[in-house]
Motif scaffolding. Structure first.
Motif, PDB file in Angstrom:
ATOM      1  N   UNK A   6       3.085  -3.654   5.414  1.00  0.00           N
ATOM      2  CA  UNK A   6       3.748  -2.990   6.535  1.00  0.00           C
ATOM      3  C   UNK A   6       3.263  -3.576   7.855  1.00  0.00           C
ATOM      4  N   UNK A   7       4.172  -3.665   8.803  1.00  0.00           N
ATOM      5  CA  UNK A   7       3.810  -4.004  10.178  1.00  0.00           C
ATOM      6  C   UNK A   7       4.040  -2.763  11.035  1.00  0.00           C
ATOM      7  N   UNK A   8       3.540  -2.793  12.241  1.00  0.00           N
ATOM      8  CA  UNK A   8       3.666  -1.620  13.115  1.00  0.00           C
ATOM      9  C   UNK A   8       5.124  -1.226  13.344  1.00  0.00           C
ATOM     10  N   UNK A  35       5.033  10.231  16.804  1.00  0.00           N
ATOM     11  CA  UNK A  35       3.760  10.781  17.289  1.00  0.00           C
ATOM     12  C   UNK A  35       2.612   9.794  17.095  1.00  0.00           C
ATOM     13  N   UNK A  36       1.726   9.767  18.053  1.00  0.00           N
ATOM     14  CA  UNK A  36       0.627   8.800  18.099  1.00  0.00           C
ATOM     15  C   UNK A  36      -0.250   8.828  16.858  1.00  0.00           C
ATOM     16  N   UNK A  37      -0.434  10.002  16.242  1.00  0.00           N
ATOM     17  CA  UNK A  37      -1.342  10.078  15.090  1.00  0.00           C
ATOM     18  C   UNK A  37      -0.904   9.168  13.943  1.00  0.00           C
ATOM     19  N   UNK A  38       0.385   8.931  13.802  1.00  0.00           N
ATOM     20  CA  UNK A  38       0.848   8.028  12.744  1.00  0.00           C
ATOM     21  C   UNK A  38       0.449   6.587  13.049  1.00  0.00           C
ATOM     22  N   UNK A  39       0.542   6.194  14.293  1.00  0.00           N
ATOM     23  CA  UNK A  39       0.175   4.822  14.656  1.00  0.00           C
ATOM     24  C   UNK A  39      -1.335   4.607  14.553  1.00  0.00           C
ATOM     25  N   UNK A  42      -2.007   4.190  10.904  1.00  0.00           N
ATOM     26  CA  UNK A  42      -1.594   2.848  10.495  1.00  0.00           C
ATOM     27  C   UNK A  42      -2.667   1.823  10.872  1.00  0.00           C
ATOM     28  N   UNK A  43      -3.186   1.905  12.085  1.00  0.00           N
ATOM     29  CA  UNK A  43      -4.222   0.968  12.528  1.00  0.00           C
ATOM     30  C   UNK A  43      -5.468   1.077  11.649  1.00  0.00           C
ATOM     31  N   UNK A  44      -5.850   2.290  11.288  1.00  0.00           N
ATOM     32  CA  UNK A  44      -7.012   2.487  10.416  1.00  0.00           C
ATOM     33  C   UNK A  44      -6.773   1.904   9.028  1.00  0.00           C
ATOM     34  N   UNK A  45      -5.574   2.101   8.502  1.00  0.00           N
ATOM     35  CA  UNK A  45      -5.229   1.538   7.195  1.00  0.00           C
ATOM     36  C   UNK A  45      -5.289   0.013   7.258  1.00  0.00           C
ATOM     37  N   UNK A  46      -4.710  -0.556   8.290  1.00  0.00           N
ATOM     38  CA  UNK A  46      -4.690  -2.017   8.430  1.00  0.00           C
ATOM     39  C   UNK A  46      -6.092  -2.601   8.554  1.00  0.00           C
ATOM     40  N   UNK A  51      -7.334  -0.878   1.598  1.00  0.00           N
ATOM     41  CA  UNK A  51      -6.078  -0.143   1.734  1.00  0.00           C
ATOM     42  C   UNK A  51      -4.933  -1.144   1.843  1.00  0.00           C
ATOM     43  N   UNK A  52      -3.872  -0.902   1.107  1.00  0.00           N
ATOM     44  CA  UNK A  52      -2.675  -1.738   1.201  1.00  0.00           C
ATOM     45  C   UNK A  52      -1.464  -0.824   1.331  1.00  0.00           C
ATOM     46  N   UNK A  53      -0.859  -0.858   2.503  1.00  0.00           N
ATOM     47  CA  UNK A  53       0.361  -0.111   2.763  1.00  0.00           C
ATOM     48  C   UNK A  53       1.513  -1.098   2.613  1.00  0.00           C
TER      49      UNK A  53
END
Length: 150
Positions: A6-8, A35-39, A42-46, A51-53
């Motif tokens: 996934x990309x942003x 909402x910002x919490x999703x982004x 995502x940054x934490x997962x990346x 972790x692989x999303x």
């Protein structure tokens, strides 16, 4: 069909799929702007190499499925790694065409590539169709899972 990380710019579509079911709509907050919490998530997962999303795109480059694989190091099983699959979703209009099976085949192969000794998942007991699907793939209910929400 193509699997890729996934990309942003994909995050909003993923959240839309996660929110588009009977349980997701009660706990997610899909809106644009996202909402910002999703982004932040995502940054934490990346940033975490364990972790692989992943998304699955069709031939028109439309996102039709998503999943997250987590690789968890344990001391048990002689220090082996477990893979955990979460947040598996298929776009509503693409369900029933074997896409879920393809996604799990990909995830199983990826877990083997990462030298995991097992692939595990959790699912809500209300998701009876999903449970049947997982059993048909070869998953077995070997543990009783428990959660504590905060």
């Amino acid at each position: 069909m193509k699997f890729r990380k996934v990309t942003e710019t994909d995050v909003a579509k993923i959240v839309e799929m996660i929110a588009d079911d009977e349980l997701g709509k009660t706990r997610e907050n899909y809106q644009i702007p996202l909402p910002t919490e999703y982004l932040i998530a995502f940054e934490n997962i990346q940033a975490d190499p364990n972790q692989e999303l992943i998304i699955l795109e069709n031939e028109n480059f439309e996102i039709i499925g998503t999943l997250q694989l987590s690789f968890i190091q344990y001391l048990t099983y002689r220090g082996r790694i477990r893979a955990q699959i979460e947040a598996v979703r298929i776009r509503k209009d693409k369900r029933g065409f074997g896409i879920g099976k393809k996604m799990f085949e990909w995830a199983i192969n990826r877990a083997i590539e990462r030298n995991a000794h097992l692939l595990q998942l959790t699912t809500d007991k209300k998701r009876q169709k999903a449970i049947k699907f997982y059993e048909d793939l070869g998953f077995k209910a070997t543990y009783e899972g428990m959660k504590m929400h905060f």
